[in-house]
Design a protein around this motif. Structure first.
Motif, short mmCIF file in Angstrom:
data_model
loop_
_atom_site.label_atom_id
_atom_site.label_comp_id
_atom_site.label_asym_id
_atom_site.label_seq_id
_atom_site.Cartn_x
_atom_site.Cartn_y
_atom_site.Cartn_z
N UNK A 76 41.57 -40.15 -30.54
CA UNK A 76 42.91 -40.14 -31.11
C UNK A 76 43.51 -41.53 -31.15
N UNK A 77 43.39 -42.27 -30.07
CA UNK A 77 43.90 -43.64 -29.98
C UNK A 77 42.73 -44.53 -29.57
N UNK A 78 42.42 -45.51 -30.39
CA UNK A 78 41.30 -46.40 -30.10
C UNK A 78 41.83 -47.82 -29.88
N UNK A 79 40.95 -48.68 -29.41
CA UNK A 79 41.33 -50.08 -29.16
C UNK A 79 41.69 -50.78 -30.48
N UNK A 80 41.03 -50.41 -31.56
CA UNK A 80 41.33 -51.02 -32.87
C UNK A 80 42.73 -50.65 -33.33
N UNK A 81 43.19 -49.45 -33.00
CA UNK A 81 44.54 -49.03 -33.39
C UNK A 81 45.61 -49.81 -32.63
N UNK A 82 45.29 -50.28 -31.44
CA UNK A 82 46.25 -51.00 -30.62
C UNK A 82 46.23 -52.50 -30.83
N UNK A 83 45.32 -52.99 -31.66
CA UNK A 83 45.21 -54.43 -31.93
C UNK A 83 46.19 -54.80 -33.04
#
Length: 86
Positions: A76-83
């Motif tokens: 649902x939430x990945x590291x790419x989404x938080x970059x």
């Protein structure tokens, strides 16, 4: 995810949850209507129940770990989404 990694992450959630759970349900001697012991701080808890804290901490950490694991499996939430630098 290996079971060792899951256990380590659950242990981290458990240790973090202790600090969230400790302040809830604390009553001072004044609130409990009991006299202070000589030398006791007025803000000290009247009765400390470690079993209650362990149970509450275990339940909270299980819920947090379940949310973490479901996110790990479903993405649902990945590291790419938080970059935000992209």
């Amino acid at each position: 995810m290996k079971w060792q990694s899951a256990l380590a992450i659950y242990t981290l959630f458990w240790a973090m949850s202790v600090f969230f759970v400790l302040p809830f349900g604390v009553r001072t001697s004044e609130e409990a209507g009991a006299p202070l012991v000589p030398g006791q701080a007025p803000s000290a808890p009247h009765a400390f129940d470690p079993k209650r804290i362990v149970v509450r901490t275990t339940v909270l950490s299980a819920v947090l770990f379940a949310a973490f694991y479901l996110n790990y499996v479903n993405g649902w939430v990945t590291a790419e989404m938080l970059d935000w630098t992209r």
